[in-house]
Design an enzyme around this catalytic site. Structure first.
Site, mmCIF file in Angstrom:
data_model
loop_
_atom_site.group_PDB
_atom_site.id
_atom_site.type_symbol
_atom_site.label_atom_id
_atom_site.label_comp_id
_atom_site.label_asym_id
_atom_site.label_seq_id
_atom_site.Cartn_x
_atom_site.Cartn_y
_atom_site.Cartn_z
ATOM 1 N N HIS A 86 -2.051 -7.234 2.454
ATOM 2 C CA HIS A 86 -2.094 -7.799 3.811
ATOM 3 C C HIS A 86 -3.170 -7.185 4.703
ATOM 4 O O HIS A 86 -3.347 -7.629 5.838
ATOM 5 C CB HIS A 86 -0.704 -7.730 4.474
ATOM 6 C CG HIS A 86 -0.301 -6.385 4.967
ATOM 7 N ND1 HIS A 86 -0.326 -6.044 6.295
ATOM 8 C CD2 HIS A 86 0.149 -5.297 4.317
ATOM 9 C CE1 HIS A 86 0.111 -4.798 6.433
ATOM 10 N NE2 HIS A 86 0.396 -4.317 5.248
ATOM 11 N N THR A 112 10.654 -7.968 -11.590
ATOM 12 C CA THR A 112 9.950 -9.222 -11.851
ATOM 13 C C THR A 112 8.800 -9.371 -10.868
ATOM 14 O O THR A 112 8.969 -9.134 -9.669
ATOM 15 C CB THR A 112 10.938 -10.406 -11.758
ATOM 16 O OG1 THR A 112 11.947 -10.198 -12.745
ATOM 17 C CG2 THR A 112 10.246 -11.736 -11.993
ATOM 18 N N GLY A 124 0.836 -1.193 0.000
ATOM 19 C CA GLY A 124 0.000 0.000 0.000
ATOM 20 C C GLY A 124 0.871 1.244 0.000
ATOM 21 O O GLY A 124 0.588 2.233 -0.674
ATOM 22 N N CYS A 147 2.344 1.885 12.882
ATOM 23 C CA CYS A 147 3.541 2.596 12.427
ATOM 24 C C CYS A 147 3.995 3.627 13.441
ATOM 25 O O CYS A 147 5.152 4.005 13.460
ATOM 26 C CB CYS A 147 3.258 3.292 11.108
ATOM 27 S SG CYS A 147 2.282 2.291 10.009
ATOM 28 N N ASN A 157 -7.502 4.613 9.057
ATOM 29 C CA ASN A 157 -7.049 3.374 9.687
ATOM 30 C C ASN A 157 -7.158 3.394 11.206
ATOM 31 O O ASN A 157 -7.277 2.356 11.833
ATOM 32 C CB ASN A 157 -5.599 3.065 9.270
ATOM 33 C CG ASN A 157 -4.691 4.268 9.331
ATOM 34 O OD1 ASN A 157 -4.955 5.298 8.717
ATOM 35 N ND2 ASN A 157 -3.635 4.166 10.100
#
Ligand SMILES: *Cc1c(COP(=O)(O)O)cnc(C)c1O
Length: 401
Positions: free
Chosen positions: A201, A237, A71, A325, A151
């Site tokens: 997640h 990749t 995110g 966080c 959040n």
């Protein structure tokens, strides 16, 4: 010991069906999706099938989706990518004070690079004023970046209204929809956004995968230069197993959303009422209606949030103070402070975010175990004892929940 997880806004477990969808690409189908030989075929097919699934979830076309690592990367790509692409048109960006650090710190970085940023405030309910947004738009405004769901509090911003305003002023509009995914419908056409971020997640897919919707025609400067991956917009990749997991998670989220939203809403109501009825001097944070079904953010006066979390952890309950966080720092939550809470009350706040595996029994365990913990902690607080003696305890308005 019991293990009860009430921290789904921090991360979610990988669902069994998602794990099953990932497994082939961690074991037998290890080829590089860019290879034209046999080893690359199944991984390429998996990436494109997953892309179709995510696109159905967002109602966009395959050319409009970029897979990213998170995110945070999606937010960075949307904001820096737009700012650098539109630099010749203007240097002004509008956001809010309550965004996730992935947005706030990206904006701070851009300020150091010569961009100007307006940070809109919120009211006591955590709600934004659309009039303030309109008034903030200037001729130099090139980007509005405003989250869909907060959040920390679960407050829902009127993203479709913001999209309309952005459209009228021909300003690019990005929304961080990481906490909305799986909880609210995410139709990019109805939301009228140009860019939208999601993260695996937070949606029962693994960590390390995310996606960014980029409306056809929107220009972006890439963050990661490399090969021709993701139509030259993101080198590297592909994380095939993670992408396959995200695709499956989006399918499941769409399938179960209505039923799950209703169930979580009932659980959250039980949790909020249960705690507020049994513990005095508790404040429920966030708008009473414009709030998602899984998030309860409560402030306990004269209680130190971090100690409360440790006490809950000791009886097996995982919850959080503000965002993961910012925990570990002594800064009060920027979201709660923006809503006008004092630093002291902000420090006494706990977020319970419910998810798929949670049950009524788990909520009842919390309701039974938590009041004595709070009482004991308050009993040890000199401030509480003094205030109680003086009759100086504030009674928070009893908000409906
Ligand atoms: C978790 C979160 C992010 C960051 O997503 P990651 O995949 O962890 O980088 C961004 N915005 C919001 C609102 C979030 O909750």
């Amino acid at each position: 010991m019991k293990r009860i997880y009430f921290d789904h806004n921090a991360t979610t477990p990988v669902q069994a069906e998602v794990f099953e969808a990932m497994l082939p690409f961690l074991r037998d189908e290890w080829g590089n999706p860019s290879s034209i030989h046999w080893a690359g075929r199944a991984p390429r097919k998996a990436v494109e099938e997953a892309r179709d699934k995510v696109c159905r979830f967002l109602n966009c076309s395959a050319a409009e989706l970029i897979f990213t690592s998170s995110g945070s990367e999606s937010d960075n790509l949307a904001i820096k990518g737009t700012a650098f692409a539109k630099k010749s048109k203007g240097n002004h960006i509008i956001t809010t004070k309550v965004e996730h650090p992935a947005v706030l710190n990206t904006c701070k970085y851009l300020e150091r690079e010569g961009f100007e940023v307006t940070y809109l405030g919120v009211d006591a309910d955590g709600m934004l004023s659309l009039d303030e947004l309109r008034a903030a738009i200037r001729p130099q405004t090139i980007l509005i970046t405003i989250m869909y769901v907060n959040n920390e509090t679960g407050v829902i911003f009127p993203v479709d209204e913001i999209g309309k305003i952005a459209e009228v002023h021909a300003v690019t509009f990005h929304t961080d929809a990481v906490q909305a995914a799986g909880k609210l419908p995410l139709d990019v056409k109805l939301l009228r956004c140009d860019l939208l971020s999601i993260s695996g997640h937070k949606l029962y897919a693994p960590k390390g995968v995310g996606a960014l919707y980029v409306k056809k025609g929107a220009r972006l400067i890439p963050l990661i230069h490399g090969g021709h991956h993701e139509r030259n917009r993101r080198g590297g990749t592909e994380n095939v197993s993670g992408i396959a997991g995200l695709g499956r998670a989006c399918e499941i989220a769409a399938r179960d959303m209505d039923k799950e939203t209703e169930r979580l809403g009932r659980l959250k109501h039980r949790l909020e009422r249960g705690l507020m009825d049994r513990i005095p001097h508790v404040k429920l944070n966030g708008h009473s209606e414009k709030r998602i079904a899984n998030t309860a953010n409560l402030s306990f006066e004269f209680v130190e949030g971090e100690s409360l979390l440790l006490n809950l952890d000791m009886i097996g309950i995982a919850a959080s103070s503000g965002s993961a966080c910012t925990s570990g720092s002594l800064e009060p939550s920027h979201v709660l402070v923006s809503m006008g809470l004092t630093p002291e009350i902000s420090h006494g706040s706990v977020r319970f975010s419910l998810g798929r595996a949670n049950t009524e029994e788990e909520v009842d365990y919390l309701i039974e175990k938590m009041p004595p913990i709070v009482e004991r902690m308050r009993g040890m607080s000199p401030l509480w004892n003094e205030a109680e003696k003086k009759g100086a305890l504030i009674d928070f308005e009893k908000k409906s929940c």
